[in-house]
Design an enzyme around this catalytic site. Structure first.
Site, PDB file in Angstrom:
ATOM      1  N   CYS A 122      38.718 -23.878  84.886  1.00 35.86           N
ATOM      2  CA  CYS A 122      40.044 -23.293  85.047  1.00 35.86           C
ATOM      3  C   CYS A 122      41.003 -23.929  84.043  1.00 35.86           C
ATOM      4  O   CYS A 122      41.102 -25.158  83.967  1.00 35.86           O
ATOM      5  CB  CYS A 122      40.547 -23.524  86.470  1.00 35.86           C
ATOM      6  SG  CYS A 122      42.233 -22.940  86.730  1.00 35.86           S
ATOM      7  N   CYS A 158      43.756 -26.022  86.139  1.00 39.13           N
ATOM      8  CA  CYS A 158      43.509 -27.265  86.879  1.00 39.13           C
ATOM      9  C   CYS A 158      42.194 -27.951  86.524  1.00 39.13           C
ATOM     10  O   CYS A 158      41.907 -29.041  87.034  1.00 39.13           O
ATOM     11  CB  CYS A 158      43.543 -27.006  88.387  1.00 39.13           C
ATOM     12  SG  CYS A 158      42.109 -26.107  89.006  1.00 39.13           S
ATOM     13  N   CYS A 185      41.693 -18.906  91.186  1.00 36.91           N
ATOM     14  CA  CYS A 185      41.139 -20.251  91.332  1.00 36.91           C
ATOM     15  C   CYS A 185      41.496 -20.771  92.716  1.00 36.91           C
ATOM     16  O   CYS A 185      42.665 -20.763  93.110  1.00 36.91           O
ATOM     17  CB  CYS A 185      41.712 -21.170  90.256  1.00 36.91           C
ATOM     18  SG  CYS A 185      41.247 -22.903  90.495  1.00 36.91           S
ATOM     19  N   CYS A 224      44.007 -24.171  92.316  1.00 32.94           N
ATOM     20  CA  CYS A 224      45.412 -24.121  91.882  1.00 32.94           C
ATOM     21  C   CYS A 224      46.052 -22.760  92.129  1.00 32.94           C
ATOM     22  O   CYS A 224      47.247 -22.598  91.877  1.00 32.94           O
ATOM     23  CB  CYS A 224      45.538 -24.507  90.408  1.00 32.94           C
ATOM     24  SG  CYS A 224      44.920 -23.262  89.249  1.00 32.94           S
ATOM     25  N   CYS A 274      35.411 -10.129  86.315  1.00 36.75           N
ATOM     26  CA  CYS A 274      35.999  -9.772  85.019  1.00 36.75           C
ATOM     27  C   CYS A 274      37.174 -10.722  84.798  1.00 36.75           C
ATOM     28  O   CYS A 274      38.213 -10.593  85.456  1.00 36.75           O
ATOM     29  CB  CYS A 274      36.451  -8.313  85.088  1.00 36.75           C
ATOM     30  SG  CYS A 274      37.097  -7.668  83.548  1.00 36.75           S
TER      31      CYS A 274
HETATM   32 FE    FE Z   1      42.649 -23.806  88.848  1.00 32.57          FE
END
Ligand code: FE
Length: 136
Positions: A52, A55, A101, A104, A124
């Site tokens: 990510c 984060c 995510c 975060c 996607c």
């Molecule tokens: Fe994240």
């Protein structure tokens, strides 16, 4: 207790603006979308891990990446079940499943049901939401 996977990352909008570049802020925090065939990773075939960009949580493995032809990086499953969260997204006159995510809350992309076996799912994902760590 596994702090690494359970601890949420919570920041104010001002903090996110400082920590992300403008495109990352737009996609991750304002649910923006990369233009198709423009992102850094849709055509990346290297082995490694996608994290990510907000984060650093591990989100997808290159082993689950495939060429969907959509112009966005596409994966048939997350790196492990709990790393992403799903939300109903009824914006833009469509009924879609948003992928976020789990750590975060950053917007990653959408999930569709036209992926390959075994999951038949297509995650996607915007390149802007990801950072890539090549396998050594
Ligand atoms: Fe994240």
């Amino acid at each position: 207790m596994n702090q690494k996977t359970t601890e949420k990352v919570v920041k104010s909008d001002e903090q996110w603006k400082q920590d992300l570049n403008p495109q990352q802020y737009h996609v991750l925090r304002e649910k923006g979308t990369d233009r198709a065939f423009t992102g850094a990773f849709y055509n990346n075939h290297d082995e490694g891990t996608y994290l990510c960009a907000g984060c650093g949580q591990e989100l997808f493995s290159s082993r689950s990446k495939y060429d969907s032809g959509s112009g966005w990086p596409s994966f048939y499953q997350p790196a492990s079940p709990g790393v992403v969260e799903l939300d109903q997204d009824n914006s833009h006159g469509m009924q879609r499943i948003e992928v976020k995510c789990a750590r975060c809350g950053g917007h990653l992309g959408h999930r569709f049901d036209d992926g390959p076996a075994p999951s038949h799912l297509r995650y996607c994902i915007n390149s802007t939401s990801l950072k890539f760590t090549p396998q050594r």
